[in-house]
Design an enzyme around this catalytic site. Structure first.
Site, PDB file in Angstrom:
ATOM      1  CG  HIS A 154       5.141  -3.670  -4.947  1.00  0.00           C
ATOM      2  ND1 HIS A 154       4.823  -4.022  -5.921  1.00  0.00           N
ATOM      3  CD2 HIS A 154       6.616  -2.198  -5.116  1.00  0.00           C
ATOM      4  CE1 HIS A 154       5.461  -3.468  -7.145  1.00  0.00           C
ATOM      5  NE2 HIS A 154       5.901  -2.282  -5.858  1.00  0.00           N
ATOM      6  CB  SER A 277     -21.578  -8.595  11.328  1.00  0.00           C
ATOM      7  OG  SER A 277     -21.886  -9.841  11.728  1.00  0.00           O
TER       8      SER A 277
END
Length: 455
Positions: A154, A277
């Protein structure tokens, strides 16, 4: 220059490989269709349906002539028919013997069988590259067999595992994909030469033999009955491609998450000059992992489209047929890129064992709550121990205190166990269960089946 991302010069290698693109281009499509026409003529000549000299001439011209694809494309636009211009070009090239071109066949015989030939070439690439990825994963699973790391459920820390164990799960999955690829081969690589409605009427009483011999020349299987209206073979192939792609995408997403700054347990290969980037110079983005994960959705959309193409009206139609022309090239292109990306990533994957070790201690012992529960449960009972350890764990979690401190605030523990003993329970490297053993079991299983070499 193209308009589909598979053909865009600047982007296409992110979405496909040059090798796979070559299988589905115009030249390959026409070449395979001509190969079918050549085989048909050869079989009909041997069986006496057309003159042997005509058969030889048609086969020779079909194999050796370089046809003008641009001219054929122009005629496709004029005739509104995808194959007739190719038939006309072959007839013209064969001269008088050209009267026997495409004798008894229907367009879908040639196009479907040509598509199967293309699919066979694509399959060979997928099979080869799936085997490559399988072997690379197996090698890494063995190498990292005993390297402990956090197992997560989870999205949260759960119990210790080993990195090799995580990889071995994927090895096992890829082994099943290889089994599936081998299992479908006989069914999928089946041609179809039986006339307009599949009745063989245009070939006369030798119809079935014409089909068998034509397909034998092409190294394809012959169907028991025509499949112009039964497209399950393509759907079966697509289903397996979807499964392979789903595993590849899952691995890409898992690696993407493990590379997060806050986890930082692995990193994809980095080359000098690689830009993350245009505005943030520090970024080292998981571009390969993102690419790997991003290609599964379009593959699954293509798989769904192939499944929809099974809806065929009457003895055949072109509505479902055309969906295959879109979906088969796309799914093979995308999965070929995924396999290439993962193979490259596995060659240069940076595994940060020291970070994995630090992450095991990130929750100050909480990762071993199960171990503590079972040890204490031997005296208190498992359910009572669960309640006790739960209370200690929640206190440790909320107050950000070492788990061992909250445990020893409980008399049931402090009065019964030495601190050194509990500290041993909290050693994550000693609670990986059978993870290392399972790596060996998985590798041995696939060695026994012949998919993996020993050593």
């Amino acid at each position: 220059m193209g308009s589909h991302v598979i053909d865009l010069v600047m982007l296409r290698n992110n979405f496909s490989t040059a090798e796979m693109r070559a299988i589905w281009n115009d030249e390959a499509r026409i070449t395979k269709q001509l190969a079918v026409e050549a085989a048909l003529a050869q079989a009909e000549g041997e069986l006496g349906l057309i003159p042997k000299e005509a058969a030889k001439k048609i086969a020779k011209v079909a194999k050796e002539t370089t046809f003008d694809i641009a001219a054929i494309a122009e005629q496709v636009a004029v005739l509104k028919h995808s194959l007739m211009p190719t038939i006309n070009a072959l007839q013209a090239a064969a001269g008088d013997e050209g009267e026997f071109v495409h004798y008894g066949a229907t367009t879908q015989d040639i196009v479907d069988t040509g598509t199967v030939l293309q699919l066979k070439d694509a399959y060979n690439i997928v099979l080869r590259d799936t085997q490559v990825v399988f072997e690379k994963l197996a090698k890494l699973a063995k190498h990292y067999q005993n390297v402990p790391m956090v197992g997560r459920t989870h999205g949260m820390q759960a119990l210790p595992i080993t990195f090799g164990y995580k990889l071995a799960i994927w090895v096992d999955e890829f082994g099943r994909h290889l089994e599936r690829l081998h299992e479908i081969k006989e069914r999928v690589f089946t041609g179809n030469i039986n006339g307009a409605v599949g009745s063989y009427a245009s070939f006369g009483p030798k119809g079935s033999e014409v089909e068998r011999q034509t397909l034998a020349i092409l190294d394809l299987n012959a169907p028991t009955i025509g499949w112009q209206s039964s497209r399950d073979r393509f759907s079966e192939y697509a289903s397996v491609i979807g499964l392979i792609s789903a595993t590849l995408g899952k691995i890409g997403n898992e690696f993407y998450n493990l590379m997060r700054t806050e986890i930082n347990e692995i990193e994809e290969p980095f080359s000098k000059g690689k830009i993350g980037s245009s505005t943030m110079p520090h970024k080292r983005n998981p571009a390969a992992f993102e690419g790997l994960a991003s290609l599964t959705p379009p593959v699954l959309k293509s798989v769904a489209l192939i499944h929809e193409s099974m809806h065929v009206e009457h003895e055949r139609d072109a509505m479902s047929w055309r969906q295959e022309w879109v979906a088969l090239p796309e799914m093979n292109a995308y999965v070929s890129a995924q396999l290439a990306i993962l193979a490259n990533v596995l060659d240069g994957l940076q595994v940060k064992e020291a970070v994995m070790a630090r992450n095991l201690e990130k929750q100050h012992g909480l990762l071993l709550s199960e171990k503590v529960m079972f040890e204490v449960g031997q005296k208190l009972g498992k359910q009572t121990a669960h309640h006790l350890v739960y209370e200690c764990a929640m206190t440790s979690f909320e107050e950000e205190r070492p788990f061992i401190d909250t445990l020893f605030e409980q008399a049931a523990i402090a009065d019964t166990y030495a601190r050194a003993e509990v500290e041993q329970w909290l050693d994550p490297t000693q609670y990986t269960g059978l993870c290392a053993d399972k790596v060996d079991e998985v590798l041995a299983a696939w060695q026994t089946k012949g998919f993996l070499k020993e050593g």
